[in-house]
Write a protein that holds these residues in place. Structure first.
Motif, PDB file in Angstrom:
ATOM      1  N   VAL A  69       0.850  -1.184   0.000  1.00 23.26           N
ATOM      2  CA  VAL A  69       0.000   0.000   0.000  1.00 23.26           C
ATOM      3  C   VAL A  69       0.886   1.234   0.000  1.00 23.26           C
ATOM      4  O   VAL A  69       1.666   1.437   0.942  1.00 23.26           O
ATOM      5  N   GLU A  70       0.806   2.011  -1.038  1.00 23.12           N
ATOM      6  CA  GLU A  70       1.603   3.234  -1.077  1.00 23.12           C
ATOM      7  C   GLU A  70       1.109   4.158   0.033  1.00 23.12           C
ATOM      8  O   GLU A  70      -0.085   4.428   0.154  1.00 23.12           O
ATOM      9  N   ARG A  71       2.054   4.595   0.835  1.00 24.65           N
ATOM     10  CA  ARG A  71       1.743   5.471   1.988  1.00 24.65           C
ATOM     11  C   ARG A  71       0.790   4.793   2.970  1.00 24.65           C
ATOM     12  O   ARG A  71      -0.009   5.463   3.638  1.00 24.65           O
ATOM     13  N   GLY A  72       0.862   3.480   3.024  1.00 22.60           N
ATOM     14  CA  GLY A  72       0.028   2.738   3.967  1.00 22.60           C
ATOM     15  C   GLY A  72       0.866   2.292   5.156  1.00 22.60           C
ATOM     16  O   GLY A  72       1.989   1.823   4.990  1.00 22.60           O
ATOM     17  N   TYR A  73       0.318   2.426   6.338  1.00 17.97           N
ATOM     18  CA  TYR A  73       1.080   2.123   7.561  1.00 17.97           C
ATOM     19  C   TYR A  73       0.335   1.128   8.433  1.00 17.97           C
ATOM     20  O   TYR A  73       0.558   1.040   9.633  1.00 17.97           O
ATOM     21  N   ALA A  74      -0.610   0.407   7.826  1.00 17.88           N
ATOM     22  CA  ALA A  74      -1.423  -0.527   8.604  1.00 17.88           C
ATOM     23  C   ALA A  74      -1.375  -1.911   7.970  1.00 17.88           C
ATOM     24  O   ALA A  74      -2.380  -2.598   7.875  1.00 17.88           O
ATOM     25  N   GLY A  75      -0.194  -2.290   7.526  1.00 16.27           N
ATOM     26  CA  GLY A  75      -0.054  -3.619   6.940  1.00 16.27           C
ATOM     27  C   GLY A  75      -0.237  -3.586   5.443  1.00 16.27           C
ATOM     28  O   GLY A  75      -0.019  -2.581   4.777  1.00 16.27           O
ATOM     29  N   PHE A  76      -0.690  -4.721   4.920  1.00 17.26           N
ATOM     30  CA  PHE A  76      -0.858  -4.854   3.476  1.00 17.26           C
ATOM     31  C   PHE A  76      -2.290  -4.523   3.060  1.00 17.26           C
ATOM     32  O   PHE A  76      -3.152  -4.282   3.896  1.00 17.26           O
ATOM     33  N   SER A  77      -2.503  -4.574   1.776  1.00 17.11           N
ATOM     34  CA  SER A  77      -3.841  -4.281   1.246  1.00 17.11           C
ATOM     35  C   SER A  77      -4.837  -5.321   1.726  1.00 17.11           C
ATOM     36  O   SER A  77      -4.535  -6.518   1.750  1.00 17.11           O
ATOM     37  N   ILE A  78      -6.035  -4.875   2.055  1.00 15.57           N
ATOM     38  CA  ILE A  78      -7.048  -5.855   2.464  1.00 15.57           C
ATOM     39  C   ILE A  78      -7.609  -6.617   1.263  1.00 15.57           C
ATOM     40  O   ILE A  78      -8.258  -7.632   1.431  1.00 15.57           O
ATOM     41  N   TRP A  79      -7.354  -6.139   0.072  1.00 15.40           N
ATOM     42  CA  TRP A  79      -7.857  -6.872  -1.124  1.00 15.40           C
ATOM     43  C   TRP A  79      -6.897  -8.020  -1.444  1.00 15.40           C
ATOM     44  O   TRP A  79      -5.760  -7.791  -1.833  1.00 15.40           O
TER      45      TRP A  79
END
Ligand code: BDP
Length: 721
Positions: free
Chosen positions: A182-192
């Motif tokens: 996830v670009e600029r994501g800080y909560a793990g990986f994509s939920i999809w």
């Protein structure tokens, strides 16, 4: 252990103040047991049974949600009933018998297609509650509202609630890649879980939809704006379809990001020129193909000619050419195009803050009617504080969509507690003067200012595979608050904070009052310890984690922090007045005039618009250097206060969340000090002035702060091309 202690321990296990059912996976839908017996009795009297008129997955979802909540509140089943006292009736207006529909006729005129009416009424001597709407989705929204009334412990014995969303497209933007980063994501990986879709349908998908529906979010862009054209292939459309089917009953449309060069990448056409007939046909066929599978597909979000993404400019065509071509492709299916105005070029010597305006404003009125131009809240990039984007005051004939960032790219990632609705509210409340005084940004985007047919708002999601969705338990509050403001951009962020705290933790005043205060102050705290007095974009390179005001070696000038603060022996700040870049001229006169002089510029924007000497005298009589230093220090002290407040909350919060937030606050405190120390050490080289006494000396020298590297900081953008 003596006997008394043992008994106390057993009692504590059975009657904890904090419901053991609380887990942060449940977000604000905790549905904590109603302990107060009077309240419980009054609720049980008002709602004894349920009757759902009509048949649809959405109505079924409404019934299920109510049953779930009822069970959890009262430890009791909600029975289906046909008549009698305490009947709760759920129905689309078309399904209501005449006597009932007549009773809400006048109210119907005051709601739109997603609005709802909740009304207490007496029928044959029996008290009933009616939830009705023009659509089943309206009924679902009304259902969540009734549940919320109970979560907030409000009286429901005499209800007369009428509510409708003020903005039409209330959308989350997931910057999720197909490899699940996830670009600029800080909560793990994509939920999809693309690999296992469409066969594996995770319960998280439904819970995601429930959470969004509960706050009225009605759209989700599944993929990153830095798009991959694979998502438009048959293989992936099938996966998208599976998600759309889960979301549909909850009123959530799916959208995809469209990579402008997709026709070429597909191998079908050798150009992506938007005026080329084959290209146009390719997109039309693609739209038809998608809609054949997903009839309620929302449309496309496009980042074009920005940060290396392809776009119409590659073919000497304009943003209007590109957007309108896609708009034509989706128009027969009622689809829309959200075309981003986040453009700036390394080849353009103009102040980056001016470039999007210069490029887009001349196009005002030229986009097709199913195009929304999506504009970030500020002219640079999701900073802790920015003045509103001047485009909001300059394109009255174009539907403008707001883009906020919920994920904390420039705000300390998911380890800093920052309640973003406060930031969103600040932008929404600013006056653009586009139609004279009181032309707030909120009125621009909800369309009320110039009677827009199409309106929208987007939030870049902070959601990932973290067990609690957002990493920081308080990150949930920004997701929640975004939804609430998307529904009603005039809401008070303090009210949002209060309701979120009650629904997520507890209704105890001793918790809610101090914590509301903490949430509200948390936004200003981060501004103070990162970018006080109008400083901006001084975060470290690429990952944007931590301070990097010294960075000056990046290939593109406008990616370097030194470009933004312009500190030198003379002073600090970006001169955007007529003697500098004149970005101020992009604002309406009252603003341009007020901000043209540092004396009349609000201090929060001082260094955004002015380059001032270090000994410039501030309102409080102190020098600019003095105030810069003490503001950094205040930011640190604000976090110390947050730590203290949280420490008093232990008895109201489950152990897991209490400990986690305690530790995260310690990280935040450490990093606030890091920001203060690093920035002041760096700026002091130029100011050559002593730190005020109240500000501690940095623990390390500047070289130390410069030497820190974080090669694996989360959310990094793998490549800029
Ligand atoms: C910037 C991010 C970058 C995004 C870009 C955008 O650093 O990762 O791709 O915005 O919004 O804030 O397109």
């Amino acid at each position: 252990m003596n006997q008394i202690k043992f008994i106390l321990l057993v009692l504590a296990c059975y009657f904890p103040l904090v419901s053991s059912a609380q887990t942060d996976y449940n977000l604000w839908l905790q549905y904590d047991k109603i302990e107060d017996s009077d309240l419980k009795q009054s609720y049980l009297k008002s709602v004894k049974g349920i009757k759902v008129l009509g048949n649809s997955k959405t109505l079924e979802a409404s019934r299920e949600e109510l049953s779930k909540a009822y069970n959890s509140f009262f430890n009791q089943e909600l029975e289906t009933a046909d008549s009698g006292d305490g009947l709760l009736i759920l129905a689309n207006i078309d399904q209501l018998p005449a006597n009932l529909s007549n009773s809400v006729k006048p109210d119907l005129e005051n709601i739109n297609s997603e609005g709802y009416i909740i009304k207490s009424a007496t029928q044959d001597g029996n008290k009933t509650i009616l939830i009705t709407a023009k659509t089943d989705i309206g009924v679902l929204y009304g259902t969540f509202r009734l549940i919320k009334e109970m979560q907030l412990h409000n009286d429901i014995s005499n209800l007369a609630i009428i509510d409708s969303p003020k903005i039409q497209k209330r959308v989350l933007n997931h910057w999720d890649n197909l490899d699940r980063t996830v670009e600029r994501g800080y909560a793990g990986f994509s939920i999809w879980d693309w690999h296992l879709l469409p066969d594996l349908i995770k319960p998280e998908y439904t819970d995601y939809a429930r959470a969004n529906a509960s706050i009225g979010i009605n759209g989700t862009v599944l993929t990153n704006v830095n798009a991959n054209s694979l998502i438009l292939t048959e293989q992936y459309i099938e996966k998208v379809k599976a998600l759309a089917e889960v979301f549909r009953p909850y009123g959530i449309q799916v959208y995809l990001t469209a990579r402008f060069s997709a026709p070429m990448e597909s191998g079908d056409v050798d150009t992506a020129d938007p005026l080329n007939a084959q290209v146009k046909q390719w997109w039309k066929d693609k739209a038809d193909e998608i809609y054949a599978e997903i009839p309620d597909f929302g449309g496309f979000l496009v980042k074009a000619n920005s940060e290396g993404q392809p776009g119409p400019n590659n073919y000497d065509r304009t943003h209007v050419d590109g957007a309108n071509m896609l708009a034509e492709a989706v128009a027969p299916h009622d689809g829309i195009v959200m075309w981003r105005a986040f453009v700036y070029s390394e080849h353009d010597p103009e102040d980056r803050a001016k470039q999007a305006y210069s490029e887009f404003v001349p196009f005002d009125g030229q986009f097709k009617k199913n195009v929304l131009v999506q504009v970030k809240n500020g002219a640079i990039d999701f900073q802790p504080r920015e003045p509103f984007h001047p485009i909001f005051g300059a394109m009255p004939n174009t539907p403008l969509m707001m883009e906020f960032q919920i994920t904390q790219e420039y705000l300390g990632f998911a380890s800093h507690l920052v309640f973003l609705p406060k930031l969103f509210e600040e932008t929404l409340d600013e006056d653009t003067y586009v139609n004279g005084e009181n032309s707030t940004v909120a009125k621009v985007i909800d369309g009320s200012l110039s009677n827009k047919k199409l309106t929208g708002i987007a939030g870049v999601a902070n959601i990932g595979t973290a067990k609690n969705w957002t990493g920081h338990p308080f990150g949930q509050s920004s997701w929640y608050g975004f939804g609430r403001l998307a529904w009603d951009p005039y809401l008070d962020s303090e009210r949002i904070a209060e309701e979120w705290l009650k629904m997520t933790f507890t209704n105890e005043e001793e918790f809610v009052d101090p914590m509301t205060d903490l949430l509200i102050k948390s936004r200003e705290a981060v501004v103070k310890y990162m970018t006080p007095l109008g400083l901006h974009h001084i975060m470290n390179t690429n990952h944007h984690y931590g301070p990097g005001p010294w960075v000056s070696n990046l290939s593109r000038p406008e990616w370097n922090p030194v470009y933004y603060h312009k500190a030198d022996e003379e002073g600090i700040g970006f001169d955007r007045t007529i003697s500098g870049s004149d970005a101020l001229a992009q604002y309406a006169d009252p603003i341009a005039q007020q901000y043209s002089s540092p004396e009349t510029t609000p201090e929060k924007y001082l260094l955004w618009f002015h380059h001032l000497p270090w000994d410039y005298q501030m309102d409080n009589g102190e020098t600019l250097w003095h105030n810069l230093a003490t503001t950094y220090q205040e930011g640190v002290e604000d976090v110390e206060e947050m730590v203290e407040t949280w420490n008093n909350m232990e008895e109201y919060v489950d152990e897991e969340r209490f400990k986690k937030v305690s530790m995260l606050l310690q990280i935040q405190l450490k990093e606030a000090k890091w920001w203060r120390n690093a920035c002041l050490s760096y700026f002091q080289q130029f100011s050559d002035m002593e730190l005020p006494e109240s500000v501690p000396q940095p623990e390390h020298d500047l070289e130390y702060y410069k030497s820190l590297e974080f090669p694996f900081a989360p959310g990094i953008r793998p490549s800029w091309e």
